[in-house]
Design a protein around this motif. Structure first.
Motif, PDB file in Angstrom:
ATOM      1  N   CYS A 374     -18.868 -56.385   3.708  1.00 35.38           N
ATOM      2  CA  CYS A 374     -19.914 -55.353   3.818  1.00 35.38           C
ATOM      3  C   CYS A 374     -19.324 -53.956   3.639  1.00 35.38           C
ATOM      4  O   CYS A 374     -19.935 -53.084   3.008  1.00 35.38           O
ATOM      5  N   ASN A 375     -18.156 -53.750   4.209  1.00 30.52           N
ATOM      6  CA  ASN A 375     -17.520 -52.447   4.127  1.00 30.52           C
ATOM      7  C   ASN A 375     -17.103 -52.113   2.700  1.00 30.52           C
ATOM      8  O   ASN A 375     -17.193 -50.959   2.260  1.00 30.52           O
ATOM      9  N   VAL A 377     -18.570 -53.067  -0.084  1.00 40.19           N
ATOM     10  CA  VAL A 377     -19.787 -52.648  -0.797  1.00 40.19           C
ATOM     11  C   VAL A 377     -20.164 -51.227  -0.409  1.00 40.19           C
ATOM     12  O   VAL A 377     -20.510 -50.388  -1.245  1.00 40.19           O
ATOM     13  N   LYS A 378     -20.095 -50.942   0.890  1.00 41.05           N
ATOM     14  CA  LYS A 378     -20.436 -49.591   1.369  1.00 41.05           C
ATOM     15  C   LYS A 378     -19.506 -48.535   0.784  1.00 41.05           C
ATOM     16  O   LYS A 378     -19.939 -47.455   0.365  1.00 41.05           O
ATOM     17  N   LEU A 379     -18.205 -48.836   0.745  1.00 39.90           N
ATOM     18  CA  LEU A 379     -17.232 -47.874   0.202  1.00 39.90           C
ATOM     19  C   LEU A 379     -17.482 -47.587  -1.271  1.00 39.90           C
ATOM     20  O   LEU A 379     -17.412 -46.434  -1.718  1.00 39.90           O
ATOM     21  N   VAL A 381     -20.381 -48.182  -3.081  1.00 39.86           N
ATOM     22  CA  VAL A 381     -21.708 -47.658  -3.390  1.00 39.86           C
ATOM     23  C   VAL A 381     -21.936 -46.284  -2.763  1.00 39.86           C
ATOM     24  O   VAL A 381     -22.347 -45.333  -3.442  1.00 39.86           O
ATOM     25  N   VAL A 382     -21.689 -46.191  -1.461  1.00 41.86           N
ATOM     26  CA  VAL A 382     -22.003 -44.947  -0.748  1.00 41.86           C
ATOM     27  C   VAL A 382     -20.914 -43.894  -0.956  1.00 41.86           C
ATOM     28  O   VAL A 382     -21.183 -42.781  -1.444  1.00 41.86           O
ATOM     29  N   ASP A 383     -19.678 -44.233  -0.562  1.00 48.10           N
ATOM     30  CA  ASP A 383     -18.613 -43.216  -0.587  1.00 48.10           C
ATOM     31  C   ASP A 383     -18.241 -42.787  -2.015  1.00 48.10           C
ATOM     32  O   ASP A 383     -18.085 -41.592  -2.287  1.00 48.10           O
ATOM     33  N   ALA A 397     -10.134 -48.942  -1.107  1.00 49.54           N
ATOM     34  CA  ALA A 397     -11.122 -49.797  -0.445  1.00 49.54           C
ATOM     35  C   ALA A 397     -10.498 -51.134  -0.055  1.00 49.54           C
ATOM     36  O   ALA A 397     -10.794 -51.683   1.014  1.00 49.54           O
ATOM     37  N   CYS A 401     -10.306 -52.702   3.701  1.00 46.33           N
ATOM     38  CA  CYS A 401     -10.938 -53.990   4.002  1.00 46.33           C
ATOM     39  C   CYS A 401      -9.925 -55.046   4.451  1.00 46.33           C
ATOM     40  O   CYS A 401     -10.212 -55.838   5.358  1.00 46.33           O
TER      41      CYS A 401
END
Length: 459
Positions: A374-375, A377-379, A381-383, A397, A401
């Protein structure tokens, strides 16, 4: 529409006190439970307490006195005449009298013991000789004792004659002449037996009992395990010396649970209610742990200083340190709380260490991989794409992870092992809870983070 005014019972009673409507006030108080009366008294001005207490009938007054806070009890005792104090003491059960004596200053204790009759004084002193936190210190010596050669009819007659002053009559204990415990019989069994039935034929001979020196927490847990209303307490020679009732067991469980919560939060245990604990006393209970944890955080600073070059080479790593240490602390706390609960309920022992660790390792792998995926994907897409943080590359990333997986794994291992080790060396496992584990896990997380960064980023 007119606004409705809600008047509480406390406000009503306070108004009656102000208006000196004492007869009406007494009529209301006698219909209430002693616990509720004590709660109402706590809201009243201290100078009114002696007057309000004198309004109560003798039996209700004694029950209310037991439920009041020690400060209010002391205030009342100091205002009592010797006759009033004797009336209250005569109505108390022995275990309640012992609890009060333990909370009072020496000069107040002397007054209480002077007004107690010789038999009560002897029983109080007998219980006070036992160490704190053991079965002997919370038992009462007021129980119904029967003989094995009695008939059911004789037993019921004895209960009628002696049971009025006993803490409970629903469970009666059968003893021989030397007080050796040989059986127990319930009032239900006696009522449904024929008058001629002999007790040794209808009693339960396989009686579960506890020793006077048994830890009070383990004794209280027996009530939840067996659904007892009372539990006999015997000495080394199996002689009946007292009983523990379920209300005392509940008090012990509440005290022990509160103590565990305070230790888990990094505070020295306190037996006073929160609002009745002074600021200075609260400061004393909290600051030692805060100092220890603050000084232990020096290890974290040393790790950061040791990897200063790596941080300078890839500054993007700095932003994710709080997330990793926070996740590690939360993971360790989850494991520790589960193990501490298991230890307190007797579900887990030190001999189960391998099984506990193996279970937590498997849980950690599943949790760590889920969080890492999950992290990642967040890194990305978001960051990287939404916040345009160019420092968050695929390799960075990956470092975060991979570290996440190892952090959760180590945190859960530490979280389950520390309470088990504390139990092994006879420390309270609750001490090894959240603050202490978080400090250990923070250091481990940082070391893992920078080692993984070096391996993947070559910095």
């Amino acid at each position: 529409m007119a606004e409705r005014t809600v008047v509480t019972l406390g406000e009503t009673l306070a108004a009656l006190v102000e208006g000196k409507k004492y007869a009406t006030l007494r009529d209301i108080l006698v219909t209430m439970n002693a616990v509720d009366v004590a709660g109402i008294f706590e809201e009243m001005p201290e100078e009114k307490l002696p007057l309000l207490f004198r309004l109560l009938p003798k039996e209700l007054a004694a029950e209310t006195f037991v439920e009041m806070e020690p400060e209010a009890q002391e205030l009342l005792i100091r205002g009592f005449s010797d006759h009033e104090l004797k009336e209250v003491v005569d109505e108390l059960y022995v275990d309640d009298a012992v609890d009060i004596v333990e909370e009072m200053p020496a000069n107040v204790v002397k007054r209480i013991l002077r007004q107690a009759d010789p038999e009560m004084r002897k029983m109080i002193n007998e219980i006070l000789k036992y160490p704190d936190d053991c079965a002997g210190s919370i038992m009462t010596t007021e129980y119904v004792s029967l003989r094995p050669n009695m008939t059911a009819g004789e037993a019921i007659q004895r209960i009628r004659c002696t049971g009025v002053d006993k803490e409970t009559i629903y469970t009666c204990y059968v003893t021989e002449n030397n007080r050796k415990l040989v059986g127990m019989v319930s009032l239900r069994t006696l009522l449904f037996s024929e008058d001629e039935d002999v007790l040794e034929n209808i009693m339960e001979s396989n009686v579960i009992s506890v020793n006077t020196l048994e830890d009070q927490e383990s004794v209280a847990q027996m009530f939840t395990k067996y659904d007892f209303a009372a539990l006999p307490v015997v000495d080394q020679e199996n002689r009946l010396v007292g009983i523990i009732t379920v209300d005392d067991a509940i008090d012990v469980l509440q005290e022990e649970t509160t103590e565990d919560f305070e230790k888990m939060a990094g505070m020295a245990p306190s037996d006073k209610p929160y609002l009745r604990t002074g600021v200075f006393e609260t400061w004393k209970s909290r600051v030692p742990w805060l100092l220890i944890l603050m000084l232990s955080a020096t290890l974290t600073s040393m790790v950061l200083t040791g990897y200063e070059t790596s941080l300078a080479a890839c500054s993007a790593l700095i932003a994710f340190i709080p997330m990793l240490t926070g996740t590690g602390g939360n993971s360790g706390t989850q494991a520790s709380v589960a193990v501490i609960r298991g230890l307190s309920l007797g579900e887990v022992e030190f001999s189960d260490t391998f099984r506990v660790v193996w279970k937590e390792i498997r849980v950690a792998v599943l949790c760590g991989v889920t969080l890492a995926a999950c992290n990642f994907v967040k890194l990305m897409v978001v960051d990287r794409f939404l916040l345009h943080n160019e420092g968050v590359t695929v390799l960075v990333a990956a470092v975060i992870c991979v570290t996440m997986v190892f952090t959760v794994l180590c945190a859960k291992a530490v979280g389950c092992l520390l309470p088990l080790l504390a139990e092994r060396i006879h420390l309270d496992p609750a001490v090894m809870a959240s603050p202490f584990i978080s400090t250990v896990v923070d250091v481990v997380t940082l070391v893992l983070y920078f080692q993984v960064a070096r391996a993947i980023l070559h910095i």
